[in-house]
Scaffold this active site. Structure first.
Site, short mmCIF file in Angstrom:
data_model
loop_
_atom_site.label_atom_id
_atom_site.label_comp_id
_atom_site.label_asym_id
_atom_site.label_seq_id
_atom_site.Cartn_x
_atom_site.Cartn_y
_atom_site.Cartn_z
N ASP A 55 48.16 40.43 27.44
CA ASP A 55 49.33 40.98 28.13
C ASP A 55 50.62 40.30 27.70
OD1 ASP A 55 47.57 42.61 29.53
OD2 ASP A 55 47.39 41.20 31.20
N TYR A 114 39.44 31.93 27.95
CA TYR A 114 40.82 31.85 28.43
C TYR A 114 41.02 30.55 29.21
CZ TYR A 114 42.18 36.64 27.27
OH TYR A 114 42.51 37.80 26.61
#
Length: 267
Positions: A55, A114
């Site tokens: 994103d 992540y």
């Protein structure tokens, strides 16, 4: 396809000034910048396939893509040097290599790692662009890890997904832990999540729920309650994107990667 040669790109980028990784009309994106640079070098329209999208404002230390060209690159080191010279300063390619054409950067990826970084201190930092400032109280790592344990395994993560057109909500989380880290006498909390796939805003919503549980002194089992609701309205607000980083995209065995991570980080 047989006349094309496939190459893999491994690269990093600082996401602060990008509208995400995937190409969008009239937006500055990672894919757009790399394709523009490749077209300049190859003198032909060259597209890349990313391992997955990130994103806006999310960074990556290890992202992977592949591309096909009609002429084999004679000197890969020179090509890599030239590519980095064309690319903007917030993208750097650290590896290019030839691969067999069946390889697919997205379809062959087995897991992604992540990391979300929190400054859990009473004073902010001038380098605050890289992490979330959380001054309210000292985060309880043991409780946070108890909360994260509920997410490990194969689940429907609809509660942690922001709106999207993809109805498929099932993901498998292989590893979810947080740890304290002291850097220059500042207290940080690192949240690491490794999974086979991630939904839109999933990691940031999980971290938001973690902090909501801690701030309100709720039981760690609150995470399990939210997970089982399978409804986004029951989860906390999404946290900001800048502290989130794609640490690694894996094509090898995930268990070996986790074992090495535990040894390296002492988790």
């Amino acid at each position: 396809m047989s006349n094309l040669t496939r190459y893999i790109l491994c690269f990093e980028f600082l996401g602060l000034d990008f509208f995400g990784s995937q190409k969008q009309p009239d937006k500055r994106t990672v894919q757009g910048e790399i394709e523009k640079a490749l077209c300049t070098l190859t003198k032909t329209k060259t597209s890349i396939i990313l391992s997955g999208r990130t994103d806006a404002k999310v960074s990556a230390k290890f992202q992977v893509a592949h591309f096909d060209v009609g002429v084999e690159i004679e000197n890969i080191n020179k090509f890599q040097y030239s590519l980095n010279a064309i690319l903007p300063d917030d993208i750097k390619v650290f590896e290019i290599r030839k691969v067999k054409s069946p390889f697919h950067a997205q379809k062959d990826a087995k897991f992604k790692h992540y990391r979300y970084t929190i400054l859990n201190d009473h004073v902010a930092s001038v380098f605050n662009n890289n992490y979330l400032f959380y001054p309210y109280s000292t985060l309880n790592i043991q409780r946070m890890n108890e909360s994260l344990n509920y997410l490990v395994g194969y689940h429907d993560f609809a509660s942690f997904k922001s709106q999207s057109d993809n109805p498929y909500n099932d993901c498998e989380i292989y590893f979810a832990k947080c740890q304290k880290q002291i850097i220059n006498n500042r207290r940080f909390v690192l949240v690491d999540i490794i999974g086979n796939r991630f939904l839109y805003n999933m990691v940031r919503t999980i971290v938001g729920e973690l902090l909501f549980i801690e701030r309100n002194n709720l039981l760690p089992s609150k995470m399990d309650e939210v997970l089982k609701m399978k409804n986004r309205k029951y989860a906390a607000n999404v946290v900001e994107a800048k502290p989130l980083c794609l640490e690694y995209v894996g094509y090898e065995d995930v268990e070996n990667y986790i074992e090495k991570l535990i040894q390296k980080e002492g988790k």
